[in-house]
Design a protein around this motif. Sequence first.
Motif, mmCIF file in Angstrom:
data_model
loop_
_atom_site.group_PDB
_atom_site.id
_atom_site.type_symbol
_atom_site.label_atom_id
_atom_site.label_comp_id
_atom_site.label_asym_id
_atom_site.label_seq_id
_atom_site.Cartn_x
_atom_site.Cartn_y
_atom_site.Cartn_z
ATOM 1 N N UNK A 1 0.820 -1.217 0.000
ATOM 2 C CA UNK A 1 0.000 0.000 0.000
ATOM 3 C C UNK A 1 0.852 1.265 0.000
ATOM 4 N N UNK A 2 1.972 1.211 0.695
ATOM 5 C CA UNK A 2 2.787 2.419 0.829
ATOM 6 C C UNK A 2 3.539 2.770 -0.446
ATOM 7 N N UNK A 3 3.505 1.892 -1.434
ATOM 8 C CA UNK A 3 4.092 2.247 -2.729
ATOM 9 C C UNK A 3 3.205 3.236 -3.483
ATOM 10 N N UNK A 4 1.895 2.994 -3.429
ATOM 11 C CA UNK A 4 0.991 3.795 -4.246
ATOM 12 C C UNK A 4 0.258 4.880 -3.460
ATOM 13 N N UNK A 5 0.254 4.760 -2.145
ATOM 14 C CA UNK A 5 -0.489 5.737 -1.350
ATOM 15 C C UNK A 5 0.045 7.171 -1.497
ATOM 16 N N UNK A 6 1.361 7.372 -1.499
ATOM 17 C CA UNK A 6 1.844 8.759 -1.617
ATOM 18 C C UNK A 6 1.290 9.465 -2.848
ATOM 19 N N UNK A 7 1.360 8.823 -3.995
ATOM 20 C CA UNK A 7 0.806 9.400 -5.230
ATOM 21 C C UNK A 7 -0.673 9.727 -5.073
ATOM 22 N N UNK A 8 -1.401 8.747 -4.553
ATOM 23 C CA UNK A 8 -2.848 8.931 -4.430
ATOM 24 C C UNK A 8 -3.181 10.144 -3.571
#
Lengths: 207, 207
Positions: free
Chosen positions: A184-191
């Motif tokens: 989750x922490x791979x894509x959460x920043x972008x989101x």
Amino acid sequence: MPTDRSPTRIQKKNRATILEAALEVFSNHGFRGATVDQIAKAAGLSKPNLLYYFPSKEAIFTELLSGLLDTWLDPLRALDPDGDPLEEILAYVQRKLQMSRDFPRESRLFANEIVQGAPRMLDSLSKDLKPLLEEKSALITQWMDAGKLNRTHSKHLLFSIWSLTQHYADFDVQVRTLMEDEDPFDSAPQHLELMFRRLLAPDHIAG
Amino acid sequence: MPTDRSPTRIQKKNRATILEAALEVFSNHGFRGATVDQIAKAAGLSKPNLLYYFPSKEAIFTELLSGLLDTWLDPLRALDPDGDPLEEILAYVQRKLQMSRDFPRESRLFANEIVQGAPRMLDSLSKDLKPLLEEKSALITQWMDAGKLNRTHSKHLLFSIWSLTQHYADFDVQVRTLMEDEDPFDSAPQHLELMFRRLLAPDHIAG
DNA sequence: TCCTGATTTGACCAACTGGTCAAACTCACG
DNA sequence: CGTGAGTTTGACCAGTTGGTCAAATCAGGA
């Protein structure tokens, strides 16, 4: 009981060990769900020995809470009135998300307590958090008045930041169960970047 | 112990009363923090009488969980593939927010459990929630592919909706402490509407 | 009304929990 | 070394908790 004199080497080490163990246990089980024996075991001490350093389970908990709340609020304090408004807030969001990744136990400790009505934290909320929120939400409102940010309810904005970022720590089990393959922490920043940029960017210079 | 035959009037009433009382107590204290005596008292029954209807504290809890999860997920199920994408999602957000206002105990019950690692809910998460999430996030991705919504990570989008709306139930004490004068639920609908409209509206027809 | 199964309860139990205490042990320093 | 303060622990205690059980009470159909 340790005397009032300046703490010995052993006292320093053991108190730190106990607080670390307590964080582990309390964050996983909440105050009521944690037992002194569990904490003692996690700290590698006997129960009476642990109670030689802290007068009670409650005392461990409250010392842990007050010790952590301060650093927990640091990112919000760092919101700089002189920085670029949008970038300041986006940076705050990312810092909070980082904290959910790096210190999930702290986040869950607070979550546990607040979900259950914050019986041991209400004071801190009014005394420490409230003034800080008032200060920073006023700052954000100023930014909006100056046309640097799209207008929103500034308190709800801060709640939203807390909610969205801490969700990845507090509901970690659920998020990971539902995202098996991906961290989750791979894509959460972008989101989250996209979310707050589009919400706050004035006149739609959205990313 | 009640027989396997169809439940009597008294059985129906008492089991319902117990589950209602259990919801009240479990949502405020978590599983470990709640006691059978508390639940019995809240239900107006003696402890042995309560245990005549349910074999154990654990049984009450799991029955409560599984019974509520279903209705808890109804709003997501209602997401209509044939509706207008943006309006469907905005309506979903508002429905979820309403549920936080009207059923905060249910929200806190789940929050308590998940924050502590969901030891009694992991199965339901994989078996019930996961397929539903897959279905609906695929639908949302379709909508984005068709240009009906701005592109985002559809799973994170759903997490965001859950996080933001349930925050007002789970962290109610904190939110109300920090918003003394104003009812959070007066201004939250607008805030969330704006947030998701700006995030999702294609080519920036933002409200 | 009477009888049978359903319901309710007071008394009880074993396990657990937070906390105490006196005795034993260890460490630093003169 | 010896000694006194600092540290550790096994044994213990009282209160709480989840759960049991036999006996008492109640409800409703024949």
